[in-house]
Design an enzyme around this catalytic site. Structure first.
Site, short mmCIF file in Angstrom:
data_model
loop_
_atom_site.label_atom_id
_atom_site.label_comp_id
_atom_site.label_asym_id
_atom_site.label_seq_id
_atom_site.Cartn_x
_atom_site.Cartn_y
_atom_site.Cartn_z
N GLU A 276 0.82 -1.21 0.00
CA GLU A 276 0.00 0.00 0.00
C GLU A 276 0.86 1.27 0.00
OE1 GLU A 276 -3.14 0.17 -0.39
OE2 GLU A 276 -3.67 -1.95 -0.15
N ARG B 152 -17.98 -0.58 5.90
CA ARG B 152 -19.02 -1.19 5.09
C ARG B 152 -19.76 -2.26 5.89
NH1 ARG B 152 -18.92 -5.78 2.24
NH2 ARG B 152 -16.66 -5.96 2.54
N HIS C 142 -1.36 -5.87 1.49
CA HIS C 142 -2.58 -6.67 1.39
C HIS C 142 -2.29 -7.96 0.62
CE1 HIS C 142 -5.58 -3.37 2.42
NE2 HIS C 142 -6.03 -4.43 3.07
#
Length: 209
Positions: free
Chosen positions: A82, A92, A171
């Site tokens: 990242e 979410r 990730h």
């Protein structure tokens, strides 16, 4: 006592039995130790605030040369270091403690964002040489992964007692995209590249939005 590397991954969430980020960390840590590195591995809760608190405590306890926090990005097609963490929480789905913050800052009054100091393009290039799919990511999202990434970069920027420690976030995708053995091997490679590469490659491309 100062160590070489602090790795963190996350516990399972959203009903899953495992979390690929922690499986990658568990597999990478012994591989790095085989290279003579002193490594600590910490499993973080998928909880806003608490995960960052535990990471900060581990950084202060171990004072590592390098911190690499790892998270799961299930929809991605490769491993993605990242570039930037942003100062916002916008969930979410609820975290594992049931919290669902919307448009809240990670650190009230903190900068809008913090950039990684890791050689992310060199890391992606190393993945490519090994035939592992990867790219630079321009967003860590707004869930607990970004929360931890921002807390880490803010801590390292603000606490002068931690000067010299380098940190960032990676990730990994779901196991059906990259299996645990490959992800662990790739993470160990990324850590070695980060330790050995003080200046990143100067080239464009290889990014995922």
């Amino acid at each position: 006592m100062a160590i070489d590397v602090l790795l963190t991954g996350f516990e399972p969430f959203a009903g899953a039995a495992t979390n690929e980020s922690w499986e990658a960390v568990r597999g990478a840590a012994p591989q790095l130790r085989e290279h003579g590195l002193v490594v600590a591995a910490v499993e973080l809760p998928v909880e806003f605030g608490r995960a960052g608190d535990l990471l900060a405590g581990a950084v202060r306890e171990h004072h590592p040369r390098l911190v690499v926090a790892v998270g799961l990005a299930a929809g991605r097609r490769g491993i993605t270091p990242e570039r930037v963490a942003i100062n916002v929480r916008d969930a979410r789905i609820p975290d594992n403690a049931g919290a669902s913050p919307v448009d809240e800052p990670v650190v009230p009054g903190g900068p809008v964002g913090h950039f990684t100091v890791l050689p992310i393009k060199a890391m992606v290039a190393a993945l490519s040489e090994e035939g592992v799919p990867g790219s630079v990511s321009q967003t860590a999202g707004t869930y607990v992964c970004n929360d931890v990434f921002y807390r880490l970069q803010h801590l390292l920027a603000a606490d002068t007692s931690l000067t010299g420690i380098r940190g960032g976030f990676v990730h990994v995708p779901a196991a059906e995209v990259i299996d645990a053995v490959t992800a662990s091997r790739a993470l160990a490679l990324l850590v070695r590249v980060a330790l050995d590469t003080p200046t990143d490659l100067e080239r464009a491309g290889g990014t995922e939005h």
